[in-house]
Design a protein around this motif. Structure first.
Motif, PDB file in Angstrom:
ATOM      1  N   SER A  32      77.583  16.861  85.121  1.00 26.33           N
ATOM      2  CA  SER A  32      78.029  16.822  83.749  1.00 26.33           C
ATOM      3  C   SER A  32      79.575  17.398  83.758  1.00 26.33           C
ATOM      4  N   TRP A  51      78.600   6.362  80.828  1.00 24.46           N
ATOM      5  CA  TRP A  51      77.559   5.876  79.981  1.00 24.46           C
ATOM      6  C   TRP A  51      77.881   5.127  78.949  1.00 24.46           C
ATOM      7  N   GLN A  52      79.013   4.893  78.917  1.00 25.67           N
ATOM      8  CA  GLN A  52      79.617   3.808  77.706  1.00 25.67           C
ATOM      9  C   GLN A  52      79.246   2.300  78.287  1.00 25.67           C
ATOM     10  N   GLY A  86      69.138   9.971  80.303  1.00 27.37           N
ATOM     11  CA  GLY A  86      70.254  10.030  79.703  1.00 27.37           C
ATOM     12  C   GLY A  86      71.452  11.112  79.867  1.00 27.37           C
ATOM     13  N   ARG A  87      71.170  11.532  81.286  1.00 24.30           N
ATOM     14  CA  ARG A  87      72.067  12.605  81.795  1.00 24.30           C
ATOM     15  C   ARG A  87      73.076  11.796  82.482  1.00 24.30           C
ATOM     16  N   ILE A  88      74.477  12.534  82.773  1.00 25.15           N
ATOM     17  CA  ILE A  88      75.606  11.998  83.472  1.00 25.15           C
ATOM     18  C   ILE A  88      75.010  12.249  84.944  1.00 25.15           C
ATOM     19  N   LEU A 115      74.814   7.068  84.414  1.00 29.90           N
ATOM     20  CA  LEU A 115      73.680   7.522  83.534  1.00 29.90           C
ATOM     21  C   LEU A 115      72.358   7.376  84.053  1.00 29.90           C
ATOM     22  N   LEU A 126      83.464   5.270  79.999  1.00 32.62           N
ATOM     23  CA  LEU A 126      82.831   6.314  80.810  1.00 32.62           C
ATOM     24  C   LEU A 126      81.564   5.676  81.317  1.00 32.62           C
TER      25      LEU A 126
END
Lengths: 416, 416
Positions: free
Chosen positions: A76, A106-107, A151-153, A147, A104
């Motif tokens: 993160s 996650w996007q 749900g973590r980077i 991702l 990003l």
């Protein structure tokens, strides 16, 4: 419209002026009719700064056996570097009148495994990007990150932005993936060793893989593997010139080539020899198991017979791992799991390799190499070969001489 | 278990040592039995660095009328600062044996409006945090940031981490929201002006709001408004001591207090007077409309009659906005939308205010203030009042004298 992936490394986005320069290269491709996905690394120095903070904060073992800290938090923190560059690149493109937005990991999303710090991309859903391309909005994508299912980077490991770029090129069906860096292509050998070193116009995936893993630090090995698997045409180009660079492609695309494409080397190697091991089934495993557990990157291995019922084993590893390797072997001897007489270490060796897909169809390449080295009185200590590569271990003081003589012997200064 | 929100500002997390120090304060509260949500700002200086890069990258107007760049990219770049601190804080807590993980705005998620750069929190879904608290995992939350309905990162505006902290305290039903900063509480006035300044044990929300908007830069105004609306008990505490700080709370919680809680001031004010305006309906709007359009923060306003059918209007604004204000008014006169004879500017004034909820029940406070200033021959240029505040504009050279004499006159050096 045809699509192009353009990846800019840390030195190519080191400050706003360089980001602006990179943006102008992107605009040129857009003007030429491409939908472009730009992949960016962190500004040079930023990743090291972030990693330094994580290390300063951490003294205890973490959740990940590869690290001494919680690798989820490492990811993160470190992924923020690419986040910054992505936003700045989007702004610089907008300044040039290009409609662009940042994405990003996650996007997008870029789905990865949960192996924090060394995650692998499992899926890239390009639906969001496709919709934006339809609207004329080009993409700037933070490299190196993804991702997890939790749900973590995640991050892909150092140099992972090359992998991000190739993965997007495959997912988007891009015509080419241009890797912009601070060198202008792949050379027949390191130009610092000989001025006769020549930039290659094209090189086959397999050759690039051998060169990348041999220490030619132009492209990350994983990104070349991925490019080969998905037939992504990779171009290595300079951010600081307009030269076409080197195309890494399928060998079918290479019409004429030298038998040998390049001479690679790895300067700081060491050689360790164990004398008089009991020659019985499992002896190799009893040696290399403990070395692997200790994290030693064993490279070349040779085993031969020394006397009735006994054998010698020699292997090479990076010189900075010798102490760890010796300790692992001595611990094994002390514990009785390993039996040998002597341990000899030589920390003054280098590895030199010739690489070329032409070897497959040409005989006598190895002997030509040995002859060239012999003519210069360079003694060969270890030899290993693969289908398209011959590597030798030699005394380090002969490294430059060996590279130069092999470059000459195979006529690499001239295109094939 | 009872819950506590602890917020650490930029100077409290400026480097790893300070983050470690902050983590030890968090651990103490956890050991005392709290489930803790830690809200962090960016390391001091980082936000300015990031904003600087965005400005360097941008010269053209952006998508947002408040900015000269695409505010969506601004937010994505700038939010990275808190992302870094959140990960580092989680690591430092883990070092102390505390089970903790970081949460970014989009991970919680913290839902906001899409007003990039000045977004407002619309909803905080604490289900994910609640589940982790159940497992004994404490939360470290990146302040200042959220997620828009479009899936983009938003920021709440400078100082927004205070707002994040209060919003989480409300959403989590926290017993208290501790704001750790580089001052050890709220003082009766700036201790640099008088050594008699005393730290307040408690102060009412309304008073804190007046002090915050008057320039006592301890807490962001919005965070105090939010705390008041949700009855969140706020404590202002120092990261660098163990003192209890100042509790900002409902006035019901304050048993005994001085009539006046504090003397606030704003040093760099200016006064602008327009002479001989036609006194007709809409004249005030014709003056202050253009000023608002020009971005001038008009503070105090007085209007009086100068001659038959004409009026004078005086207002104050920050001294660095005088040029913009004068230009707006002169442009109005040139365009014929404003009619006045003279424009007088006085750039050497300061505002001094006394604030206290006790004013509501005590008469004669304003006259006592005027008498104290008169005794020191301080001339009052403009007066405005509210229910719990009296403000005066005076010559700047009397500022320290005025603050000291008011602090004495109202006996603020002693607790009520």
């Amino acid at each position: 419209m045809p699509r192009l992936v353009m990846k800019f490394g840390g030195t190519s986005v080191a400050d706003i002026d360089r980001i602006r320069n990179a943006a102008s290269k992107v605009k040129r491709e857009i003007d030429a009719g491409y939908d472009v996905a730009v992949i960016v690394s962190a500004m040079s120095g930023k990743t090291n700064e972030l990693v330094g903070w994580v290390r300063d904060a951490s003294t205890k073992p973490g959740t990940n056996e590869r690290s001494f800290y919680d690798a989820r938090e490492y990811d993160s923190v470190v992924a923020s570097g690419e986040q910054v560059t992505a936003g700045l690149m989007a702004l610089c493109l907008q300044e040039l009148g290009v409609d662009a937005r940042s994405w990003l990991g996650w996007q997008v999303p870029v789905r990865t495994t949960s192996a924090h710090g060394v995650a692998r991309i499992t899926e890239i859903d390009t639906a969001n990007l496709d919709a934006k391309f339809e609207q004329g909005v080009h993409a700037v994508i933070a490299g190196f990150q993804g991702l997890s299912d939790e749900g973590r980077i995640t991050t892909l490991g150092r140099g992972g932005s090359d992998t991000t770029a190739v993965a997007f090129a495959a997912a988007l069906g891009a015509e080419r993936c241009d890797i912009y860096t601070d060198v202008d292509g792949v050379y027949t050998t390191d130009p610092r060793i000989t001025k006769k070193a020549r930039k290659l116009d094209r090189i086959a995936y397999e050759e690039m893989l051998e060169l990348a893993s041999l220490g030619a630090k132009v492209l990350q090995v994983r990104s070349v593997e991925l490019a080969m698997a998905h037939k992504v045409r990779l171009a290595v180009r300079s951010s600081f010139s307009d030269e076409p660079g080197t195309l890494v492609c399928d060998e079918d695309e290479i019409m004429e080539a030298n038998v040998i494409s390049g001479v690679a080397f790895s300067r700081d190697e060491a050689k360790i020899t164990m004398r008089h091991l009991a020659d019985q089934p499992g002896v190799a495993a009893s040696v290399f198991g403990p070395l692997a557990d200790a994290g030693v990157n064993v490279d070349m291995i040779i085993q031969d017979i020394s006397a009735e019922g006994f054998t010698d084993i020699t292997f090479s590893c990076p010189v900075d791992q010798v102490a760890v390797a010796v300790k692992a072997l001595e611990d094994g001897k002390a514990a009785g799991t390993l039996t040998y007489d002597d341990l000899e270490t030589d920390e003054d060796v280098s590895k030199v390799s010739i690489v070329g897909i032409g070897m497959r169809s040409h005989a006598g390449i190895a002997s030509k190499m040995f002859a060239a080295l012999s003519a210069e009185n360079v003694n060969i200590k270890v030899i290993t070969t693969s289908e398209i590569k011959v590597s030798v271990l030699i005394d380090r003081r002969y490294l430059e001489l060996a590279v130069q003589s092999l470059h000459d012997a195979f006529g690499l200064e001239k295109a094939g």
